[in-house]
Motif scaffolding. Structure first.
Motif, PDB file in Angstrom:
ATOM      1  N   ARG A  94       3.046 -14.653 -21.755  1.00  0.00           N
ATOM      2  CA  ARG A  94       3.025 -13.339 -21.174  1.00  0.00           C
ATOM      3  C   ARG A  94       2.117 -13.063 -19.791  1.00  0.00           C
ATOM      4  N   THR A  95       0.899 -13.417 -20.146  1.00  0.00           N
ATOM      5  CA  THR A  95      -0.249 -13.464 -19.054  1.00  0.00           C
ATOM      6  C   THR A  95       0.259 -14.108 -17.891  1.00  0.00           C
ATOM      7  N   ALA A  96       0.498 -15.411 -18.121  1.00  0.00           N
ATOM      8  CA  ALA A  96       0.875 -16.330 -16.754  1.00  0.00           C
ATOM      9  C   ALA A  96       1.683 -15.898 -15.744  1.00  0.00           C
ATOM     10  N   GLU A  97       2.776 -15.099 -16.391  1.00  0.00           N
ATOM     11  CA  GLU A  97       4.015 -14.786 -15.611  1.00  0.00           C
ATOM     12  C   GLU A  97       3.591 -13.226 -14.991  1.00  0.00           C
ATOM     13  N   PHE A  98       2.614 -12.612 -15.622  1.00  0.00           N
ATOM     14  CA  PHE A  98       2.446 -11.213 -15.163  1.00  0.00           C
ATOM     15  C   PHE A  98       2.401 -11.053 -13.621  1.00  0.00           C
ATOM     16  N   LEU A  99       1.383 -11.919 -12.705  1.00  0.00           N
ATOM     17  CA  LEU A  99       1.192 -11.706 -11.302  1.00  0.00           C
ATOM     18  C   LEU A  99       2.315 -12.113 -10.597  1.00  0.00           C
ATOM     19  N   LEU A 100       3.040 -12.863 -10.847  1.00  0.00           N
ATOM     20  CA  LEU A 100       4.063 -13.649 -10.158  1.00  0.00           C
ATOM     21  C   LEU A 100       5.015 -12.469  -9.533  1.00  0.00           C
ATOM     22  N   SER A 101       5.539 -12.726  -8.233  1.00  0.00           N
ATOM     23  CA  SER A 101       6.526 -12.004  -7.822  1.00  0.00           C
ATOM     24  C   SER A 101       7.961 -11.858  -8.698  1.00  0.00           C
ATOM     25  N   PRO A 102       8.713 -10.780  -8.680  1.00  0.00           N
ATOM     26  CA  PRO A 102       9.702 -10.638  -9.765  1.00  0.00           C
ATOM     27  C   PRO A 102      10.733 -11.614  -9.366  1.00  0.00           C
ATOM     28  N   TYR A 164       4.860   0.603 -17.888  1.00  0.00           N
ATOM     29  CA  TYR A 164       5.381   0.182 -16.566  1.00  0.00           C
ATOM     30  C   TYR A 164       5.529  -1.372 -16.464  1.00  0.00           C
ATOM     31  N   ASP A 165       4.920  -2.233 -17.474  1.00  0.00           N
ATOM     32  CA  ASP A 165       4.924  -3.600 -17.179  1.00  0.00           C
ATOM     33  C   ASP A 165       5.061  -4.128 -18.583  1.00  0.00           C
ATOM     34  N   SER A 166       5.451  -3.517 -19.717  1.00  0.00           N
ATOM     35  CA  SER A 166       5.476  -3.931 -21.005  1.00  0.00           C
ATOM     36  C   SER A 166       6.415  -4.865 -21.491  1.00  0.00           C
ATOM     37  N   ALA A 273      -1.054   5.472   0.130  1.00  0.00           N
ATOM     38  CA  ALA A 273      -1.667   5.564   1.303  1.00  0.00           C
ATOM     39  C   ALA A 273      -2.639   4.134   1.555  1.00  0.00           C
ATOM     40  N   VAL A 274      -2.876   3.416   0.494  1.00  0.00           N
ATOM     41  CA  VAL A 274      -3.442   2.312   0.702  1.00  0.00           C
ATOM     42  C   VAL A 274      -2.413   1.294   1.315  1.00  0.00           C
ATOM     43  N   ALA A 275      -1.126   1.235   0.596  1.00  0.00           N
ATOM     44  CA  ALA A 275      -0.054   0.247   0.766  1.00  0.00           C
ATOM     45  C   ALA A 275       0.300   0.395   2.113  1.00  0.00           C
ATOM     46  N   ARG A 276       0.433   1.561   2.827  1.00  0.00           N
ATOM     47  CA  ARG A 276       0.588   1.537   4.236  1.00  0.00           C
ATOM     48  C   ARG A 276      -0.053   0.475   5.283  1.00  0.00           C
ATOM     49  N   ASP A 277      -1.383   0.399   4.845  1.00  0.00           N
ATOM     50  CA  ASP A 277      -2.091  -0.737   5.772  1.00  0.00           C
ATOM     51  C   ASP A 277      -1.486  -1.805   5.743  1.00  0.00           C
ATOM     52  N   PRO A 278      -1.282  -2.720   6.746  1.00  0.00           N
ATOM     53  CA  PRO A 278      -0.518  -3.921   6.998  1.00  0.00           C
ATOM     54  C   PRO A 278      -1.216  -4.983   6.214  1.00  0.00           C
ATOM     55  N   ASP A 279      -2.629  -4.745   5.826  1.00  0.00           N
ATOM     56  CA  ASP A 279      -3.397  -5.921   5.239  1.00  0.00           C
ATOM     57  C   ASP A 279      -3.304  -5.753   3.758  1.00  0.00           C
ATOM     58  N   ALA A 280      -2.825  -4.518   3.279  1.00  0.00           N
ATOM     59  CA  ALA A 280      -2.892  -4.304   2.059  1.00  0.00           C
ATOM     60  C   ALA A 280      -2.433  -4.961   1.174  1.00  0.00           C
ATOM     61  N   MET A 281      -1.301  -5.738   1.359  1.00  0.00           N
ATOM     62  CA  MET A 281      -0.651  -6.702   0.574  1.00  0.00           C
ATOM     63  C   MET A 281      -1.206  -7.953   0.208  1.00  0.00           C
ATOM     64  N   LYS A 282      -2.511  -8.097   0.732  1.00  0.00           N
ATOM     65  CA  LYS A 282      -3.261  -9.189   0.605  1.00  0.00           C
ATOM     66  C   LYS A 282      -4.235  -8.809  -0.716  1.00  0.00           C
ATOM     67  N   ALA A 289       1.464  -3.849  -7.827  1.00  0.00           N
ATOM     68  CA  ALA A 289       1.805  -2.600  -7.961  1.00  0.00           C
ATOM     69  C   ALA A 289       3.096  -2.256  -7.301  1.00  0.00           C
ATOM     70  N   LEU A 290       3.200  -2.654  -6.045  1.00  0.00           N
ATOM     71  CA  LEU A 290       4.508  -2.244  -5.426  1.00  0.00           C
ATOM     72  C   LEU A 290       5.527  -3.132  -5.609  1.00  0.00           C
ATOM     73  N   ASP A 291       5.277  -4.488  -5.977  1.00  0.00           N
ATOM     74  CA  ASP A 291       6.454  -5.465  -6.343  1.00  0.00           C
ATOM     75  C   ASP A 291       6.921  -5.042  -7.455  1.00  0.00           C
ATOM     76  N   ASN A 292       6.125  -4.465  -8.481  1.00  0.00           N
ATOM     77  CA  ASN A 292       6.689  -4.139  -9.728  1.00  0.00           C
ATOM     78  C   ASN A 292       7.377  -2.695  -9.865  1.00  0.00           C
ATOM     79  N   ALA A 293       7.011  -1.890  -8.922  1.00  0.00           N
ATOM     80  CA  ALA A 293       7.696  -0.712  -8.550  1.00  0.00           C
ATOM     81  C   ALA A 293       9.201  -0.744  -7.972  1.00  0.00           C
ATOM     82  N   LEU A 294       9.239  -1.697  -7.261  1.00  0.00           N
ATOM     83  CA  LEU A 294      10.340  -1.978  -6.432  1.00  0.00           C
ATOM     84  C   LEU A 294      11.365  -2.643  -7.257  1.00  0.00           C
ATOM     85  N   TRP A 295      11.042  -3.407  -8.248  1.00  0.00           N
ATOM     86  CA  TRP A 295      11.661  -4.062  -9.392  1.00  0.00           C
ATOM     87  C   TRP A 295      12.261  -3.297 -10.468  1.00  0.00           C
TER      88      TRP A 295
END
Length: 390
Positions: A94-102, A164-166, A273-282, A289-295
């Motif tokens: 469960r921990t391993a998959e958590f940070l992967l793209s959906p 949100y991610d359970s 407000a942070v996510a709109r920064d082009p470098d934020a996705m780094k 947070a954004l990937d999980n919200a979209l999914w």
């Protein structure tokens, strides 16, 4: 030649990583030690090989830990030790998959293996449980009933939902064992936007959480019994979802916001407000947070996320709650401003009672959902249960 010794800091450390998401998810993995879902040094050895902020390295090391844990099981003669190892393997997958793209194919591999490991673990550990499914919209919802010890039917039924991610299986470690040790039975379930409902049927979150919850409670009452008292606990985003249910379903006698989530839209605006920064996705915090919200919301853009989450507010809803209310708050919660607990308490104008428990930094329970200190919130919760329901 002896290896040079790395100088140690003058004091002990209270963080595992500088990055908050990596630190918090490490705490989450370790949180399950008390229920047999992790071993301290297994996790410490894994994270010692992960570069701070490296999401791919996170998967590599935790999947390797899960595999090593599973590989030792056939060589173990004791059934209980095998069961405990499977439970730890479940948590590590469960921990391993958590940070992967959906959309990363490794997520499906980790998902399949974590569910299988969990079932092996509870079976060999002699944990009594019964899975069930409930038809819902164009798919189905999963649940698990964990009967308590003798006499549990006469006590309040604890119903536990995630956020949100359970995942459904993780909820066992969150509360079920602690409840069983105190004589309670627990019903756990997942709704749209969570677990299999999301992965297999594509069901996104709904702000009207009373609808999937009603389907689950109806099924329980039809197939088991009608509880004398029902206490609903909502974890993380469940701090919005559970109070929402209590406002519209009269079967809820007590509701616990663990931790409270009064207004998700305002929290999302802060992240945006942070996510709109082009470098934020780094930054793994923002990217996850954004990937999980979209999914989980079933949308395609940040603006659609913000629009969808406006509906996830307890304003105009909390006043309909007539149950007893318990709110838990972490002083250092990095998701939810502590002020939302006050907003919620003020809005519960018709609740039978309202209590708020704040965990400060020195207590060890200041993180979101008191991760790393489950015994603290368990003590507060079960004390409240005794006082309110006998």
């Amino acid at each position: 030649m002896p290896q040079p010794v790395t100088p140690l800091p003058d004091h002990g450390l209270s963080r595992f990583f500088r990055n908050q998401t990596f630190h918090f998810q490490t705490l989450r993995t370790l949180n399950h030690i008390a229920a047999g879902g992790a071993d301290l040094n297994e996790v410490l050895m894994a994270i010692s090989l992960i570069a701070d902020g490296d999401s791919n390295g996170w998967y590599t090391q935790f999947s390797a830990l899960a595999t090593r844990t599973e590989d030792r099981i056939p060589h173990c003669a004791d059934p209980l030790s095998r069961g405990h190892a499977w439970l730890r393997a479940h948590n590590y997958w469960r921990t391993a998959e958590f940070l992967l793209s959906p959309h990363d194919p490794r997520r499906q591999t980790a998902w399949t293996r974590q569910v299988a490991a969990f079932d092996n673990g509870v079976r060999l550990s002699a944990i009594t449980y019964e899975r069930f499914t409930v038809p819902y919209e164009n798919g189905q919802l999963r649940g698990i009933v964990y009967p308590g010890p003798a006499g549990w039917q006469a006590r309040p039924l604890i119903v536990l939902g995630g956020g949100y991610d359970s995942t459904l299986e993780e909820l066992y470690f969150v509360l079920v064992k602690a409840a069983h040790d105190r004589g309670y039975g627990v019903l756990t379930y997942e709704g749209p936007g969570q677990g299999e409902a999301l992965r297999q049927y594509g069901l996104p979150f709904t702000p009207q959480w009373e609808k999937p919850t009603a389907a689950v409670l109806d099924h329980f009452q039809a197939n088991w019994f009608t509880p004398r008292r029902t206490v609903l606990v909502g974890m993380s985003m469940g701090g919005y979802l559970a109070p929402r249910v209590a406002a519209f379903d009269g079967r809820i006698d007590g509701v616990v916001a663990y931790d409270v989530f009064f207004d998700m839209g305002s929290v999302a605006q802060r992240y945006a407000a942070v996510a709109r920064d082009p470098d934020a996705m780094k930054n793994p915090d923002v990217a996850w947070a954004l990937d999980n919200a979209l999914w989980t919301l079933g949308v395609s853009t940040l603006e659609q996320v913000l629009d969808a989450l406006k509906a996830y507010t307890l304003a105009g809803v909390a006043e309909k709650i007539t149950a007893d209310v318990l709110t838990l708050v972490g002083e250092r919660d990095h998701f939810i401003p502590a002020s939302q607990a006050d907003d919620f308490a003020r809005a519960c104008t018709h609740a039978r009672s309202v209590e708020t428990v704040m965990f400060d930094v020195l207590s060890g329970g200041a993180e979101h959902c008191q991760l790393g200190a489950p015994t603290l919130w368990h003590a507060a919760f079960f004390d409240w249960m005794v006082r309110k329901f006998g």
